[in-house]
Motif scaffolding. Structure first.
Motif, PDB file in Angstrom:
ATOM      1  N   TRP A  12       0.822  -1.205   0.000  1.00 31.33           N
ATOM      2  CA  TRP A  12       0.000   0.000   0.000  1.00 31.33           C
ATOM      3  C   TRP A  12       0.855   1.253   0.000  1.00 31.33           C
ATOM      4  O   TRP A  12       1.951   1.284   0.557  1.00 31.33           O
ATOM      5  CB  TRP A  12      -0.890   0.013   1.241  1.00 31.33           C
ATOM      6  CG  TRP A  12      -2.109  -0.840   1.115  1.00 31.33           C
ATOM      7  CD1 TRP A  12      -2.254  -1.953   0.340  1.00 31.33           C
ATOM      8  CD2 TRP A  12      -3.328  -0.658   1.794  1.00 31.33           C
ATOM      9  NE1 TRP A  12      -3.503  -2.475   0.503  1.00 31.33           N
ATOM     10  CE2 TRP A  12      -4.180  -1.696   1.401  1.00 31.33           C
ATOM     11  CE3 TRP A  12      -3.776   0.269   2.706  1.00 31.33           C
ATOM     12  CZ2 TRP A  12      -5.473  -1.810   1.887  1.00 31.33           C
ATOM     13  CZ3 TRP A  12      -5.062   0.149   3.194  1.00 31.33           C
ATOM     14  CH2 TRP A  12      -5.898  -0.882   2.766  1.00 31.33           C
ATOM     15  N   THR A  13       0.314   2.293  -0.585  1.00 28.34           N
ATOM     16  CA  THR A  13       0.944   3.613  -0.570  1.00 28.34           C
ATOM     17  C   THR A  13       0.266   4.458   0.508  1.00 28.34           C
ATOM     18  O   THR A  13      -0.802   4.101   1.022  1.00 28.34           O
ATOM     19  CB  THR A  13       0.781   4.309  -1.925  1.00 28.34           C
ATOM     20  OG1 THR A  13      -0.632   4.498  -2.155  1.00 28.34           O
ATOM     21  CG2 THR A  13       1.394   3.499  -3.055  1.00 28.34           C
ATOM     22  N   ALA A  14       0.872   5.600   0.823  1.00 27.78           N
ATOM     23  CA  ALA A  14       0.267   6.522   1.790  1.00 27.78           C
ATOM     24  C   ALA A  14      -1.108   6.975   1.305  1.00 27.78           C
ATOM     25  O   ALA A  14      -2.052   7.098   2.092  1.00 27.78           O
ATOM     26  CB  ALA A  14       1.183   7.725   2.012  1.00 27.78           C
ATOM     27  N   ARG A  18      -4.605   6.602   3.335  1.00 26.50           N
ATOM     28  CA  ARG A  18      -5.442   7.778   3.618  1.00 26.50           C
ATOM     29  C   ARG A  18      -6.876   7.560   3.137  1.00 26.50           C
ATOM     30  O   ARG A  18      -7.836   7.915   3.816  1.00 26.50           O
ATOM     31  CB  ARG A  18      -4.870   9.011   2.930  1.00 26.50           C
ATOM     32  CG  ARG A  18      -3.728   9.639   3.635  1.00 26.50           C
ATOM     33  CD  ARG A  18      -3.336  10.963   2.966  1.00 26.50           C
ATOM     34  NE  ARG A  18      -2.025  11.344   3.400  1.00 26.50           N
ATOM     35  CZ  ARG A  18      -0.924  11.225   2.678  1.00 26.50           C
ATOM     36  NH1 ARG A  18      -0.964  10.750   1.450  1.00 26.50           N
ATOM     37  NH2 ARG A  18       0.247  11.589   3.162  1.00 26.50           N
ATOM     38  N   GLU A  19      -7.002   6.990   1.948  1.00 29.34           N
ATOM     39  CA  GLU A  19      -8.321   6.733   1.362  1.00 29.34           C
ATOM     40  C   GLU A  19      -9.152   5.820   2.258  1.00 29.34           C
ATOM     41  O   GLU A  19     -10.325   6.071   2.516  1.00 29.34           O
ATOM     42  CB  GLU A  19      -8.127   6.090  -0.010  1.00 29.34           C
ATOM     43  CG  GLU A  19      -9.389   5.732  -0.746  1.00 29.34           C
ATOM     44  CD  GLU A  19      -9.055   5.037  -2.057  1.00 29.34           C
ATOM     45  OE1 GLU A  19      -9.695   4.003  -2.328  1.00 29.34           O
ATOM     46  OE2 GLU A  19      -8.170   5.505  -2.795  1.00 29.34           O
ATOM     47  N   GLN A  75      12.292   5.144   4.282  1.00 30.07           N
ATOM     48  CA  GLN A  75      10.927   4.675   4.031  1.00 30.07           C
ATOM     49  C   GLN A  75      10.103   4.929   5.284  1.00 30.07           C
ATOM     50  O   GLN A  75      10.616   4.905   6.392  1.00 30.07           O
ATOM     51  CB  GLN A  75      10.890   3.210   3.641  1.00 30.07           C
ATOM     52  CG  GLN A  75      11.196   2.239   4.755  1.00 30.07           C
ATOM     53  CD  GLN A  75      11.169   0.800   4.281  1.00 30.07           C
ATOM     54  OE1 GLN A  75      11.330   0.517   3.110  1.00 30.07           O
ATOM     55  NE2 GLN A  75      10.979  -0.106   5.191  1.00 30.07           N
ATOM     56  N   PHE A  76       8.829   5.204   5.089  1.00 31.62           N
ATOM     57  CA  PHE A  76       7.937   5.459   6.212  1.00 31.62           C
ATOM     58  C   PHE A  76       7.507   4.115   6.776  1.00 31.62           C
ATOM     59  O   PHE A  76       7.063   3.238   6.044  1.00 31.62           O
ATOM     60  CB  PHE A  76       6.721   6.267   5.748  1.00 31.62           C
ATOM     61  CG  PHE A  76       6.000   6.909   6.883  1.00 31.62           C
ATOM     62  CD1 PHE A  76       6.527   8.028   7.511  1.00 31.62           C
ATOM     63  CD2 PHE A  76       4.809   6.397   7.341  1.00 31.62           C
ATOM     64  CE1 PHE A  76       5.870   8.628   8.568  1.00 31.62           C
ATOM     65  CE2 PHE A  76       4.143   6.985   8.393  1.00 31.62           C
ATOM     66  CZ  PHE A  76       4.666   8.104   9.008  1.00 31.62           C
TER      67      PHE A  76
END
Length: 92
Positions: A12-14, A18-19, A75-76
């Motif tokens: 997954w991306t940020a 968020r979505e 990386q987060f």
């Protein structure tokens, strides 16, 4: 010889995170199910989100574009801990 398989999860991306979180109330705890093995969520471990921060990855041994050492990559990362409860003290 052991049988192998190619495991390529959709990370997954940020934006995707968020979505999904957009409709949740702000005080909703985030639980994380950790697979027992690649793609195996039948008996996953349950954890809770406790922190999130950028983490610098060690790029030792990797070459950069100019042939020198690679720049560190950041990386987060989401950090999880065991759910609230009573546990035996780990003395190891």
């Amino acid at each position: 010889m052991a049988e192998t398989f190619d495991h390529n999860p959709q990370v997954w991306t940020a934006g995707r995170l968020r979505e999904v979180l957009a409709a949740l109330p702000h005080d909703t705890p985030i639980h994380i199910g950790v697979a027992d093995g690649p793609g195996d969520f039948e008996s996953y471990g349950e954890y809770v989100l406790v922190d999130a921060e950028p983490v610098e990855l060690d790029m030792d041994g990797d070459e950069g574009t100019a042939g020198g050492p690679a720049e560190p990559r950041v990386q987060f990362t989401l950090f999880a801990d065991a759910t609230a409860g009573v546990y035996h003290l780990d003395l190891d």
